[in-house]
Design an enzyme around this catalytic site. Structure first.
Site, PDB file in Angstrom:
ATOM      1  CD1 TRP A 114      -3.100   1.346   0.760  1.00 35.23           C
ATOM      2  CD2 TRP A 114      -1.188   2.388   2.043  1.00 35.23           C
ATOM      3  NE1 TRP A 114      -3.328   3.082   1.029  1.00 35.23           N
ATOM      4  CE2 TRP A 114      -2.663   3.067   2.112  1.00 35.23           C
ATOM      5  CE3 TRP A 114      -0.820   3.211   2.818  1.00 35.23           C
ATOM      6  CZ2 TRP A 114      -2.695   4.174   1.994  1.00 35.23           C
ATOM      7  CZ3 TRP A 114      -0.492   4.251   3.379  1.00 35.23           C
ATOM      8  CH2 TRP A 114      -1.705   4.889   2.699  1.00 35.23           C
TER       9      TRP A 114
ATOM     10  CB  THR B 280      -4.829  -3.554   0.854  1.00 38.09           C
ATOM     11  OG1 THR B 280      -4.469  -2.636   0.070  1.00 38.09           O
ATOM     12  CG2 THR B 280      -5.074  -5.153   0.420  1.00 38.09           C
ATOM     13  CG  ASP B 281      -6.798   3.340   0.296  1.00 35.76           C
ATOM     14  OD1 ASP B 281      -5.685   3.942   0.799  1.00 35.76           O
ATOM     15  OD2 ASP B 281      -8.148   4.035   0.337  1.00 35.76           O
ATOM     16  CG  LEU B 282     -11.506   1.630   5.343  1.00 35.20           C
ATOM     17  CD1 LEU B 282     -11.636   0.874   4.913  1.00 35.20           C
ATOM     18  CD2 LEU B 282     -11.250   1.829   6.924  1.00 35.20           C
TER      19      LEU B 282
ATOM     20  CD1 TRP C  65      -9.388   7.544  -1.766  1.00 31.16           C
ATOM     21  CD2 TRP C  65      -7.856   7.566  -3.357  1.00 31.16           C
ATOM     22  NE1 TRP C  65      -7.971   6.732  -0.795  1.00 31.16           N
ATOM     23  CE2 TRP C  65      -7.346   6.548  -2.259  1.00 31.16           C
ATOM     24  CE3 TRP C  65      -7.090   8.046  -4.163  1.00 31.16           C
ATOM     25  CZ2 TRP C  65      -6.087   6.156  -2.484  1.00 31.16           C
ATOM     26  CZ3 TRP C  65      -5.962   7.951  -4.538  1.00 31.16           C
ATOM     27  CH2 TRP C  65      -5.305   6.731  -3.296  1.00 31.16           C
TER      28      TRP C  65
END
Length: 200
Positions: free
Chosen positions: A136, A155-157, A197
């Site tokens: 990440w 995997t970035d929330l 995002w």
């Protein structure tokens, strides 16, 4: 990267992404540029798992330990643990910083010029050999420092939450599911990530 071309492509490839782009507007992804991999990765280590405000304070203290506030691998290895701890680096971050310095000096971490010529997967493979640097962290460097157009941090929330919101999912998508969702976004998955995002 041509953001107009990227957003046109994404909107044509995926109508839901097209709706998100229309709602958010023009892509404003800012690329910092990568002058020094050591300094950029040291900053990443400092900023891991603490608030941005606290990390900025610690980073300033760490920079102040070096001549002209310019960190180098050689100079970091000359600093003792007590000095690094006094600047605010925890023991795990001290170990990560020393690992980074060692990997810079042995050539595992390429120079900025060399990184520019390497494909994304090779950059990830090389930099994740540094203790405390995971995929990440390298993906963030690829997007925000190197401006690579086709990186999807599954995997970035924030990206997961954005996908859940934008696509009306009942739960956060798994990394595997997000990778499958993102297949139509190639070769502009970094731009798609920026929009997700925003949706988060």
């Amino acid at each position: 990267m041509n953001y107009d071309a990227a957003t046109t492509y994404l909107a044509d490839a995926d109508p839901m992404m097209g709706q998100l782009i229309a709602h958010v507007g023009s892509c404003r992804l800012e690329v910092r540029g990568l002058a020094d991999p050591f300094a950029a990765l040291l900053r990443s280590i400092v900023f891991q798992q603490i608030s941005t405000k606290a990390a900025a304070t610690i980073h300033s203290r760490v920079q102040a330990l070096f001549p002209d506030a310019t960190p180098t691998a050689e100079a970091l290895l000359d600093l003792d643990d007590e000095t690094l701890r006094g600047a605010g680096l925890s023991r795990p971050k001290q170990r990560a910083a020393r690992s980074l310095a060692e990997r810079v000096l042995d050539g595992t971490v390429p120079t900025a010029e060399a990184i520019e010529r390497l494909p994304d997967n090779e950059v990830i493979a090389r930099l994740t050999q540094v203790r405390g640097i995971g995929p990440w962290t390298v993906q963030m460097l690829l997007i925000f420092d190197l401006g690579r157009p086709d990186v999807l941090p599954t995997t970035d929330l924030g990206v997961q939450r954005g996908a859940m919101n934008a696509y009306g999912l009942d739960a956060l998508p798994s990394p595997k599911d997000l990778a499958a969702m993102g297949a139509p976004w190639q070769p502009y998955r970094s731009v798609a990530s920026w929009y997700l995002w925003r949706a988060a």
